[in-house]
Design a protein around this motif. Structure first.
Motif, PDB file in Angstrom:
ATOM      1  N   UNK A 150       7.446  -7.849  10.387  1.00 55.20           N
ATOM      2  CA  UNK A 150       6.310  -6.869   9.144  1.00 55.20           C
ATOM      3  C   UNK A 150       4.819  -6.086   9.392  1.00 55.20           C
ATOM      4  N   UNK A 151       4.661  -4.955   9.209  1.00 57.69           N
ATOM      5  CA  UNK A 151       3.795  -4.026   9.846  1.00 57.69           C
ATOM      6  C   UNK A 151       3.306  -4.168   7.821  1.00 57.69           C
ATOM      7  N   UNK A 152       2.376  -4.413   7.601  1.00 60.93           N
ATOM      8  CA  UNK A 152       2.045  -3.995   6.082  1.00 60.93           C
ATOM      9  C   UNK A 152       0.376  -3.392   6.931  1.00 60.93           C
ATOM     10  N   UNK A 153      -0.295  -2.809   5.095  1.00 55.70           N
ATOM     11  CA  UNK A 153      -0.445  -1.755   5.417  1.00 55.70           C
ATOM     12  C   UNK A 153      -1.528  -1.537   4.400  1.00 55.70           C
ATOM     13  N   UNK A 154      -2.923  -1.762   3.680  1.00 56.47           N
ATOM     14  CA  UNK A 154      -3.173  -1.144   1.993  1.00 56.47           C
ATOM     15  C   UNK A 154      -3.854  -0.120   2.033  1.00 56.47           C
ATOM     16  N   UNK A 155      -3.657   0.442   1.333  1.00 53.26           N
ATOM     17  CA  UNK A 155      -4.539   2.225   1.060  1.00 53.26           C
ATOM     18  C   UNK A 155      -4.687   2.477  -0.050  1.00 53.26           C
ATOM     19  N   UNK A 156      -6.152   3.102   0.011  1.00 53.76           N
ATOM     20  CA  UNK A 156      -6.794   3.351  -1.459  1.00 53.76           C
ATOM     21  C   UNK A 156      -7.351   4.570  -1.392  1.00 53.76           C
ATOM     22  N   UNK A 157      -7.796   5.390  -2.192  1.00 54.06           N
ATOM     23  CA  UNK A 157      -8.285   7.235  -2.197  1.00 54.06           C
ATOM     24  C   UNK A 157      -8.748   7.636  -3.503  1.00 54.06           C
ATOM     25  N   UNK A 158     -10.058   7.817  -4.160  1.00 53.65           N
ATOM     26  CA  UNK A 158     -10.841   8.366  -4.928  1.00 53.65           C
ATOM     27  C   UNK A 158     -10.299   8.984  -5.468  1.00 53.65           C
ATOM     28  N   UNK A 159      -8.746   9.363  -5.617  1.00 53.19           N
ATOM     29  CA  UNK A 159      -7.880  10.460  -6.873  1.00 53.19           C
ATOM     30  C   UNK A 159      -6.509   9.517  -6.257  1.00 53.19           C
TER      31      UNK A 159
END
Length: 644
Positions: A424-433
């Motif tokens: 399983x490929x897992x990723x975290x992602x965040x953004x200011x909006x």
């Protein structure tokens, strides 16, 4: 004596008034879903009464007050009563009484506008919340006495029975009203546009009764020209009409009436309709008309729901599964259907117009469309239309906000190195909006695959690649302004059938051995490789002893020269741990061979070379004192050749 008798008479009349006020016909009890709240009540001086339905907790005669549990209905009526000096929520029960943010409202990010932040539960000072916008709900009516709707309710009419009372006896319209405009009052739930002005058009008793079409036609006409009717004169023209209604048959009159309202500046939104596999699947009317925004339903994973009708006329989708909202008699509950995806979009239209009332229906649709989160391919498509609506990105468009900040994305699994079988490929992602989507691609030969909701995950079957092949895993995160960020790792495929392999490290956590993964010491030329691995699992220390295990991969043979374990202290010091045992499953104790770097190696056979059983070595390390290690680091030296 005269004054005392007077007080007694007054109290008796008040008691009778309260009994009448709080009495509920017994036949209605079976239909109520009552929710309770803890409250503190102070009565006016001289008032002495027992309130039906209150579970008293404390009484304070000196200040003529009490604390107790009561229904939301009782709380609301006491709040309006002239006999009550003050009423407030018990501070210890605020969590029970505060507004609930339904996942659908949260998913379209409405609370980030009226609340100013993710997961807000209250309207922020000065924030847009639907104020000044009139929305008519053409449905089964509205329970206009509901504690979460009564302050926003303005007026209504029963076009179905042709009378002045649009009370909802079915519940459908009340549920829709709560999704759009449930109030910010620390009770129940909060809507997409919690300050919108609600108008009820009862055009059906609920279900599929005849006469609903003519009632709907006249309700739309009134919404467009309210002063041409004897009912509702003086009320303003509507800004939005929300129709959780789907008719199977085309109506020229209904299309004409919708176009008339559209031409006069009203935004019309309708459900595409629900279906069963054997039933009508085409989008219903009025959603199918070009003057109406057509809404379908998705679940929390942003997956099209098979009950949702589909076709080329579909404009947008919104959450429509297990939505929480208002029900008659001050109740709340869950429901599912395109009927409840529709008011999320209606509420969004209200919010947009509240920010800029000068916008035309075409402007509103274009703003929603240009800021929808694409789902499926191509865009638009018959199952998702232009995608999932989003309030936050729509307001970026209205306010002309320019965002040049890239999101941040990280691949959290797997780690660079060897991979085998299915991962399983897992990723975290965040953004200011807002992160609108995260993509992954496997090279060589891969294509971008989208994921629009957390957790961001993709499955990779490594058995489709030859052993020893290096794969590049790339993930890319996007925001609403098309800013993006990329993370990338390289892994090497190691499966059966002649591929390279290495020993598998496991750590004993006090209950069982937890597999850490393969340790890469592969070298086809027989040259020793040193691999350093920081333990992910914290081993259980018993009398300063740590247990690890090396198990050979089933297709391979390893030649291990030396193993070491170091503990990292908070100050950065590395402390070596003493190897006191290395027990080989076949050879027995091999501690001295693994202690020194002397080219004397221990052979460990995989299952394919040992009658179906992979050999292993149990390792035991000990520290000289009770030290506070923040990390443990394992080092292995040796080599592993490809075995065919």
């Amino acid at each position: 004596m005269k004054d005392k008798n007077k007080i007694i008479k007054i109290n008796l009349s008040i008691l009778i008034a309260f009994i009448f006020l709080f009495a509920v016909p017994s036949s209605t009890f079976a239909y109520q879903e009552v929710q309770y709240i803890d409250a503190i009540v102070l009565l006016e001086p001289g008032i002495d009464l027992e309130i039906p339905g209150v579970e008293y907790k404390y009484r304070w005669d000196a200040i003529n007050g009490f604390a107790g549990r009561m229904s939301y209905t009782t709380y609301n009526r006491l709040e309006q009563s002239r006999f009550v000096k003050s009423i407030e929520i018990d501070s210890k029960s605020i969590a029970l009484a505060e507004d609930i943010l339904d996942w659908g409202v949260d998913d379209i990010d409405a609370e980030r506008i009226w609340g100013g932040e993710e997961d807000a539960l209250d309207i922020g000072s000065g924030n847009t919340a639907g104020e000044g916008i009139n929305v008519m709900i053409a449905d089964s009516g509205i329970d206009y006495n509901h504690v979460d709707l009564n302050d926003n309710y303005v007026w209504g009419y029963d076009w179905y029975d042709q009378d002045n009372d649009p009370m909802d006896e079915y519940g459908h319209g009340t549920f829709v009203a709560g999704i759009i405009a449930a109030e910010d009052n620390e009770l129940g739930v909060i809507g997409v546009a919690p300050k919108a002005s609600l108008y009820a058009a009862r055009v059906s008793a609920g279900g599929t009764e005849t006469g609903v079409l003519s009632a709907l036609l006249d309700a739309i006409y009134w919404a467009t020209f309210p002063n041409e009717r004897t009912v509702g004169q003086g009320e303003p023209r509507m800004d939005v009409i929300s129709m959780s209604i789907a008719l199977n048959d085309y109506s020229s009159a209904l299309e004409t009436m919708c176009q008339l309202a559209y031409n006069n500046g009203i935004v019309l939104i309708a459900a595409v309709g629900n279906k069963h596999p054997s039933q009508f699947k085409e989008i219903g009317y009025p959603a199918k008309y070009s003057s109406v925004i057509a809404v379908g339903a998705i679940d929390s994973n942003h997956i099209y729901q098979t009950f949702s009708r589909y076709g080329p006329e579909l404009d947008f989708v919104a959450p429509g599964v297990n939505i929480y909202s208002t029900k008659p008699n001050d109740a709340y509950g869950y429901d599912t259907g395109t009927s409840f995806a529709t008011p999320l979009v209606s509420g969004l239209a209200v919010m947009i117009l509240s920010e800029d009332p000068s916008l035309s229906p075409a402007d509103v649709k274009n703003i929603i469309q240009s800021n929808a989160i694409s789902l499926g391919s191509p865009v638009p498509n018959q199952y998702y239309g232009y995608g999932l609506v989003n309030t936050f990105t729509a307001f970026d468009d209205i306010l002309d906000i320019v965002d040049n900040t890239d999101p941040i994305v990280d691949i959290t699994s797997p780690s660079p190195g060897l991979v085998h079988d299915t991962i399983i490929i897992r990723a975290s992602a965040t953004d200011n909006r807002i992160v609108t989507k995260v993509q992954s691609k496997i090279e060589p030969g891969g294509v971008w695959t989208d994921d629009t909701a957390e957790p961001y995950e993709w499955t990779l079957d490594t058995t489709q690649y030859a052993n020893g092949v290096e794969l590049t895993i790339t993930v890319k995160a996007w925001d609403a302004q098309n800013n993006y960020d990329i993370d990338q790792i390289t892994v090497t495929v190691l499966n059966g059938g002649g591929g390279g392999g290495c020993p598998i490290l496991s750590v004993y956590d006090g209950a069982e051995y937890i597999e850490e993964g393969l340790l890469d010491i592969h070298n086809p030329d027989g040259i020793d490789v040193v691999t350093i691995h920081t333990l992910v699992t914290t081993p259980e220390a018993v009398n300063h002893r740590y247990l690890l295990r090396l198990t050979e991969y089933y297709t391979t043979i390893s030649h291990i020269d030396k193993v070491q374990l170091y503990g990292l202290l908070p100050d950065g010091t590395l402390v070596p741990l003493h190897l006191i045992s290395a027990f080989h499953s076949t050879l027995g104790q091999v501690r001295w061979t693994l202690w020194f770097n002397d080219d004397n190696r221990v052979k460990v056979l995989g299952a394919d070379h040992n009658e179906g059983n992979s050999e292993f070595i149990d390792l035991e390390f000990v520290s000289s004192a009770d030290l506070n290690f923040i990390e443990l680091i394992f080092i292995i030296e040796g080599h592993n050749r490809l075995i065919k």
